[in-house]
Design a protein around this motif. Sequence first.
Motif: not given
Length: 430
Positions: A39-43
Amino acid sequence: MKNKKTIYFSKKWQTAGGVSRRKIILGILLVALLFYVCICAAIYFASIMAVRSENESLIKMYAEYYETYGNPAENDGAVGQNPGHLPPETSGAMFMTDAYSVVSFASVFFGEDGTVQVDTGTTGSITREELVATASALTLKNKTFGSVHGDIYYVNQTEEGTLVVLMHNDLLTDTFLMFLKYTAVAGVVFFAVIFFLAPFLAGWMVRPLEVAMEKQRQFISDAGHELKTPVSSIKANAELAEKELGENRWLSNVQTEASRMSDMVGDLLELARLSRTETVMGELDLERMILGAVLPLEAEAFDKGHMLETRTEPVTIRGDQRQIEKLLDILVENAMRYGEPDTPILIELSAKKSVAQLSVTNTGQEIAKEDAERIFDRFVRLDEAREGEGGNYGLGLSIAKTIVSSHGGSIRAKGEDGKNIFTVEFPAVL
């Protein structure tokens, strides 16, 4: 202390099949970590793309302003304010007023006539000479967009010359760093919550399996106890009949099968006992135990054409003495049963760093690679040709694996060069 007994593996953390709740909790945490990282990588990726797009838009607007109104440094207005020769309502003035409040621009224009126009920007962090040298080097890269020394650059080729713009966006950079900080804080909070919830989730997940396995263990235990009486009765009656009628092959067969049934019932009860009781640990001299276990088996081995050879060194482990003795009996008897006649059986014990390694090697038909794991399952018997001999009905090695697992160790089997090697590893006491 040496003689102090301790509980090594609490039932609270055990589940069926040798899987511990600790492993399930670890799995939950790893899945949560993977999910959070994704999730953090996508954001992060989306933010990088958004920042890049915003920076490119701003730097292009500066270039358009430069082409339309000229060098901002040569306009009459103060930096960050409306240039003097522009009407307040013009888009160029509005851009310069808004953009300079957010980002810092610097530019160099190399005219076709050899002139050089410089705007050193609002920060004063770069000298005119440094700016011209950097811009000149960028014109040789044949790239429109890029980064240099932490700044974004844009090279725009026109008929009048080449414009090189450098932009440092403090606001967007600070915003992005703040996002990373908040992400880290949120991650710590998220994993703290997951860490405290994981034991409850693990308990909820394994509870149905624990209930099913407990019922299975109870059934095996009850069935074993119920079978002991009729089997003992059959053996006793067969012995009495033999005394009355004399030797008879039918009665001998009854006695043999009754003995095999009695051994199987005993193994079933042992499995049920091992799975329902806690392992009480104490420090054990494994070398002494091996030598003590081999001595009474030498006569049996000699009758079957085997010689027991030992190569040991002093090793201390933490274990349950009764269970370790049972493990040694199973491994040696298994080697005698399936080893070729007139071949030695080698029992080795060594210490490698913090691991005690015990191996039992016999000569015989090699265990296939695909059977190396299956051999420790219950009721697995790979050598069907030997079914007529007394045997463990596939329970002995399963008991061995259960004992090893309860001691935090590992067991494996391997066939090579006409030999079968069973290797057990335990944590050693240093």
